[in-house]
Design a protein around this motif. Structure first.
Motif, mmCIF file in Angstrom:
data_model
loop_
_atom_site.group_PDB
_atom_site.id
_atom_site.type_symbol
_atom_site.label_atom_id
_atom_site.label_comp_id
_atom_site.label_asym_id
_atom_site.label_seq_id
_atom_site.Cartn_x
_atom_site.Cartn_y
_atom_site.Cartn_z
ATOM 1 N N ALA A 71 0.850 -1.181 0.087
ATOM 2 C CA ALA A 71 0.058 -0.051 -0.024
ATOM 3 C C ALA A 71 0.970 1.134 0.011
ATOM 4 O O ALA A 71 2.052 1.249 0.637
ATOM 5 C CB ALA A 71 -0.909 0.034 1.274
ATOM 6 N N ALA A 72 0.368 2.215 -0.481
ATOM 7 C CA ALA A 72 1.143 3.522 -0.737
ATOM 8 C C ALA A 72 -0.036 4.782 -0.691
ATOM 9 O O ALA A 72 -0.982 4.855 -1.027
ATOM 10 C CB ALA A 72 1.755 3.556 -1.787
ATOM 11 N N ALA A 73 0.606 5.841 0.159
ATOM 12 C CA ALA A 73 -0.004 6.988 0.181
ATOM 13 C C ALA A 73 0.545 8.157 -0.546
ATOM 14 O O ALA A 73 1.762 8.319 0.041
ATOM 15 C CB ALA A 73 -0.692 7.214 1.605
ATOM 16 N N PHE A 74 0.147 8.910 -1.139
ATOM 17 C CA PHE A 74 0.672 10.144 -1.928
ATOM 18 C C PHE A 74 0.104 11.391 -1.490
ATOM 19 O O PHE A 74 -1.179 11.521 -1.816
ATOM 20 C CB PHE A 74 0.729 9.902 -3.483
ATOM 21 C CG PHE A 74 1.643 8.815 -3.900
ATOM 22 C CD1 PHE A 74 2.730 8.928 -4.499
ATOM 23 C CD2 PHE A 74 0.907 7.421 -3.898
ATOM 24 C CE1 PHE A 74 3.656 7.732 -4.810
ATOM 25 C CE2 PHE A 74 1.747 6.250 -4.091
ATOM 26 C CZ PHE A 74 2.913 6.681 -4.881
ATOM 27 N N ALA A 302 1.550 10.491 5.596
ATOM 28 C CA ALA A 302 1.431 9.617 4.586
ATOM 29 C C ALA A 302 2.006 8.178 5.094
ATOM 30 O O ALA A 302 1.145 7.190 4.446
ATOM 31 C CB ALA A 302 2.352 9.998 3.412
ATOM 32 N N VAL A 303 2.990 8.152 5.673
ATOM 33 C CA VAL A 303 3.224 6.695 6.135
ATOM 34 C C VAL A 303 2.082 6.008 6.934
ATOM 35 O O VAL A 303 1.765 4.697 6.623
ATOM 36 C CB VAL A 303 4.615 6.757 7.016
ATOM 37 C CG1 VAL A 303 5.060 5.324 7.379
ATOM 38 C CG2 VAL A 303 5.876 7.196 6.298
ATOM 39 N N ILE A 304 1.508 6.810 7.681
ATOM 40 C CA ILE A 304 0.463 6.119 8.625
ATOM 41 C C ILE A 304 -0.522 5.754 7.711
ATOM 42 O O ILE A 304 -1.482 4.853 7.956
ATOM 43 C CB ILE A 304 -0.071 7.012 9.712
ATOM 44 C CG1 ILE A 304 1.059 7.464 10.849
ATOM 45 C CG2 ILE A 304 -1.210 7.013 10.514
ATOM 46 C CD1 ILE A 304 0.907 8.322 11.774
ATOM 47 N N TRP A 305 -1.187 6.504 6.807
ATOM 48 C CA TRP A 305 -2.022 6.356 6.149
ATOM 49 C C TRP A 305 -1.948 5.082 5.168
ATOM 50 O O TRP A 305 -2.741 4.256 4.844
ATOM 51 C CB TRP A 305 -2.206 7.405 4.822
ATOM 52 C CG TRP A 305 -3.793 7.736 4.571
ATOM 53 C CD1 TRP A 305 -4.721 6.742 4.091
ATOM 54 C CD2 TRP A 305 -4.501 8.906 3.963
ATOM 55 N NE1 TRP A 305 -5.783 7.243 3.722
ATOM 56 C CE2 TRP A 305 -5.491 8.474 3.444
ATOM 57 C CE3 TRP A 305 -3.875 10.136 3.733
ATOM 58 C CZ2 TRP A 305 -6.521 9.469 2.955
ATOM 59 C CZ3 TRP A 305 -4.772 11.142 3.296
ATOM 60 C CH2 TRP A 305 -6.180 10.696 2.924
ATOM 61 N N ALA A 306 -0.757 4.952 4.670
ATOM 62 C CA ALA A 306 -0.083 3.819 3.853
ATOM 63 C C ALA A 306 -0.548 2.541 4.685
ATOM 64 O O ALA A 306 -0.984 1.563 4.375
ATOM 65 C CB ALA A 306 1.220 3.860 3.632
ATOM 66 N N LEU A 307 -0.185 2.556 5.847
ATOM 67 C CA LEU A 307 -0.144 1.394 7.026
ATOM 68 C C LEU A 307 -1.627 1.147 7.070
ATOM 69 O O LEU A 307 -2.111 -0.124 7.217
ATOM 70 C CB LEU A 307 0.537 1.815 8.300
ATOM 71 C CG LEU A 307 0.714 0.862 9.364
ATOM 72 C CD1 LEU A 307 1.692 -0.197 8.840
ATOM 73 C CD2 LEU A 307 1.479 1.550 10.467
ATOM 74 N N GLU A 308 -2.348 2.226 7.367
ATOM 75 C CA GLU A 308 -3.934 2.023 7.495
ATOM 76 C C GLU A 308 -4.603 1.372 6.041
ATOM 77 O O GLU A 308 -5.258 0.345 6.435
ATOM 78 C CB GLU A 308 -4.612 3.312 7.436
ATOM 79 C CG GLU A 308 -6.125 3.402 7.721
ATOM 80 C CD GLU A 308 -6.833 4.599 7.883
ATOM 81 O OE1 GLU A 308 -7.989 4.552 8.329
ATOM 82 O OE2 GLU A 308 -6.178 5.739 7.667
#
Length: 335
Positions: A71-74, A302-308
């Motif tokens: 997963a990735a968040a931008f 961004a990292v926390i969102w990707a983890l979610e």
């Protein structure tokens, strides 16, 4: 087996790429130039090149491809409209990512420091915007493209009001203000007769010290200058109206977590502006809310969102704290 996630925070001058495991363990970090399409003559093609280069520099040395990222968040500057979002999502998909979120960077503060993972973030930095995520995960951006949509905040706006106030005081029956002398000194004149000419030339040649004038407004407001205080109050009200509009158009439980981010909010920390902000929200919104100031890098969001995204649930406090400490340490070392 641990999965890999990526968090990306892209502004108008630089982009930070972070690689973590889904357990919250740091793997690697890379800082590259901007990948905002608004900064390239060829727009989205330039954004694709920059993003591909940044992702490759982070992943290649580990023998990884975007397809290996769970997963990735931008969070990116320039993602202000549905069309812009769709174009950047197309780029991210073409790079090989399958599970990802693309949002304006104004949303990252929400994931970075709220307890619930949703709320509203008021950006008040060089410019201004407002991002909101409600309890169902719906996202809404209010403003972010300038004066035409009511973006009456940000350091540039405050500085322009300082110059305007000086001229109004001199020639258009405006209130007397200590900002007049400060503006004239910056423009290198001693006679107000030359004020309009000096303003015109400084604006044309981009020689106005926006940072210096913004700081001057804060300083003069603290000394009691009525015009400077009015400027800060008006900025607080404008930001609050964006926040209130977001709350009224979305579904939040109480208390609504409202994040303040950007240099004008964080470094300015003006009680005058914050009180005007809080009072204006309360005037429009019949919900309890609490105000938080973003003191950690937006990239943590961004990292926390990707983890979610990878785990399907908002990470617990300990995991978020671990990410915040790690990301902060790497960005402090970079600075």
């Amino acid at each position: 087996m641990e999965k890999l996630i990526m968090g990306v925070d892209g502004g108008n001058s630089k982009t930070d790429y972070f690689l973590f495991t889904d357990k919250g363990t740091f793997v690697d970090y890379y800082r590259g130039p901007t990948c905002s399409h608004e900064q390239f003559k060829d727009g989205y093609e330039g954004a694709y090149r920059a993003m591909k280069d940044g992702v490759s520099k982070l992943l290649d040395k580990h023998g990884l491809k975007p397809a290996n990222i769970a997963a990735a968040a931008f969070g990116l500057a320039g993602v202000d409209t549905p069309n812009q979002k769709a174009n950047i999502e197309k780029i991210v998909s073409e790079l090989g990512f399958s599970r990802f979120q693309v949002v304006n960077d104004s949303f990252l503060g929400i994931k970075a420091i709220t307890e619930k993972g949703y709320g509203v973030c008021s950006i008040n930095g060089t410019g201004t915007s407002c991002g909101a995520i409600d309890r169902h995960g719906n996202c809404l951006q209010v403003g972010g493209i300038g004066w035409i949509v009511g973006d009456d905040a940000g350091g540039g706006y405050i500085a322009r009001l300082a110059v305007r106030s000086a001229y109004l005081s001199a020639y258009r029956m405006g209130k007397p203000t200590s900002l007049t002398e400060i503006v004239m000194n910056q423009l290198g004149i001693t006679d107000k007769y030359y004020l309009m000419e000096a303003i015109s030339e400084a604006a044309l040649k981009r020689r106005i010290d926006y940072t210096g004038l913004t700081l001057a407004v804060f300083a003069e407001a603290e000394k009691g200058d009525a015009v400077a205080r009015d400027i800060l109050q008006s900025v607080g009200v404008s930001c609050a109206q964006a926040v209130a509009g977001a709350i009224m158009n979305m579904d939040f439980d109480e208390p609504v977590e409202v994040v303040l981010a950007g240099s004008v909010w964080v470094k300015g920390a003006s009680p005058i502006m914050i009180k005007a902000f809080s009072d204006e929200i309360a005037r429009h919104v019949n919900k309890q809310f609490r105000i938080l100031t973003l003191q950690v890098p937006p990239a943590t969001g961004a990292v926390i969102w990707a983890l979610e995204l990878a785990g399907g649930v908002f990470p617990d406090y300990e995991k978020r704290r671990q990410i915040i400490e790690t990301v902060s340490a790497h960005l402090e070392a970079e600075a």
